[in-house]
Every structure is written in structure tokens, then in C-alpha cells.
Design a protein around this motif. Structure first.
Motif, PDB file in Angstrom:
ATOM      1  N   THR A  97       0.827  -1.199   0.000  1.00 54.00           N
ATOM      2  CA  THR A  97       0.000   0.000   0.000  1.00 54.00           C
ATOM      3  C   THR A  97       0.862   1.249   0.000  1.00 54.00           C
ATOM      4  N   VAL A 143      -0.011   5.891  -0.564  1.00 50.68           N
ATOM      5  CA  VAL A 143      -1.027   6.895  -0.864  1.00 50.68           C
ATOM      6  C   VAL A 143      -0.325   8.133  -1.417  1.00 50.68           C
ATOM      7  N   TYR A 184      -4.410   5.704  -4.555  1.00 50.98           N
ATOM      8  CA  TYR A 184      -3.458   4.598  -4.432  1.00 50.98           C
ATOM      9  C   TYR A 184      -2.696   4.440  -5.748  1.00 50.98           C
ATOM     10  N   THR A 202      -0.528  -1.352  -5.858  1.00 48.56           N
ATOM     11  CA  THR A 202      -0.971  -1.498  -4.473  1.00 48.56           C
ATOM     12  C   THR A 202      -2.080  -2.538  -4.444  1.00 48.56           C
ATOM     13  N   HIS A 218      -8.520  -0.347   6.464  1.00 50.28           N
ATOM     14  CA  HIS A 218      -7.820   0.897   6.139  1.00 50.28           C
ATOM     15  C   HIS A 218      -8.783   2.057   6.386  1.00 50.28           C
TER      16      HIS A 218
END
Length: 140
Positions: free
Chosen positions: A17, A19, A109, A113, A122
Motif C-alpha cells: 500500500t 497513498v 493509491y 498497491t 484501512h
């Protein structure tokens, strides 16, 4: 623009992951700083209006303006993920008098990911805390 970002949760083995901070403007503003940002490589956009309607695809002008959560690879059964960030983004440009320009700011994202093999949780908050606009009038 001043913002705060919170990301927390957990994920399971195999998760990857990250961001990114995403920015998009319409063609009514000409800005070298915005144009110089890298084009978004997102496969699935995660931007929505408050009503929940998707507003864009990666091919219509989204730029990557920063990294909010660096890449995290989960190599254990369960791993907690958490980050906080307060930041700013600024740019300048030219606007034709009498026209309206739009600025969209959001999170997404990046490609590659994925969630873990055995569930995840999340949670994120992105708050635009302050926006300052300064107009300068051109003279001839």
C-alpha cells in the motif's frame, strides 16, 4: 493550500500500500508548477464529490503532487499501518479575467498497491484546512 492527512489500519500478508496526493485543474489556469508535476499513473481513481460521484479518470489531467504514505509491504501475518502528515501545496498561474478556474485535490493509491490475503482495515482522513488565493492584476 494547507492540509492534514491521517491514515491508519492494518493489513495482512502480501499487501502493498501507498497513498499519493493528487491535484487537477481545469484549462482556465495556466501554471508551470502544475504542468511540471508528474502525470498520474493511477489505474483506478479514488476521487469523489461529497455526493459520492466519481469525478475523473487518470487520463484527464490528474497530477501526482506528493507522497502521503510511502510504500509499505506487509511481510508478516498482520501489520499495523499508520501515518500523519500536515503539509502545504502552492502554485501560481495565469487566469483570463472573467473566467472561472477549478482546482481538485485528493488522494489515490498508486499502481501495484493491493490488499492482503487474509483481510484488512484501512481508514484515512484528508482535510483541506486553509486555502489562500491572491489575485494580481496585470497592467499594460
Amino acid at each position: 493550500m494547507e492540509y492534514s492527512f491521517l491514515y491508519t489500519g492494518w493489513d495482512t500478508y502480501g499487501a502493498n500500500t501507498a497513498v499519493e496526493l493528487m491535484l487537477r485543474t481545469n484549462n482556465k489556469i495556466i501554471s508551470r508548477q502544475v504542468n511540471d508535476l508528474p502525470n498520474s499513473t493511477l489505474i483506478k481513481p479514488t476521487y469523489t464529490y461529497p455526493a459520492g460521484t466519481a469525478i475523473a479518470t487518470p487520463t484527464d489531467g490528474w497530477k501526482t503532487a506528493g507522497i502521503l504514505l510511502p510504500p509499505v509491504a506487509v511481510t508478516t501475518d498482520v501489520q499495523e499501518i499508520a501515518t500523519r502528515k500536515n503539509g502545504t501545496i502552492s502554485f501560481e498561474g495565469y487566469v483570463t479575467p472573467g473566467s472561472n478556474f477549478e482546482v481538485y485535490l485528493g488522494i489515490g493509491y498508486p499502481p501495484a498497491t493491493n490488499k492482503g490475503l487474509h483481510g484488512c482495515y484501512h481508514y484515512s482522513e484528508f482535510l483541506l484546512k486553509k486555502m489562500t488565493i491572491t489575485f494580481l492584476k496585470a497592467t499594460r
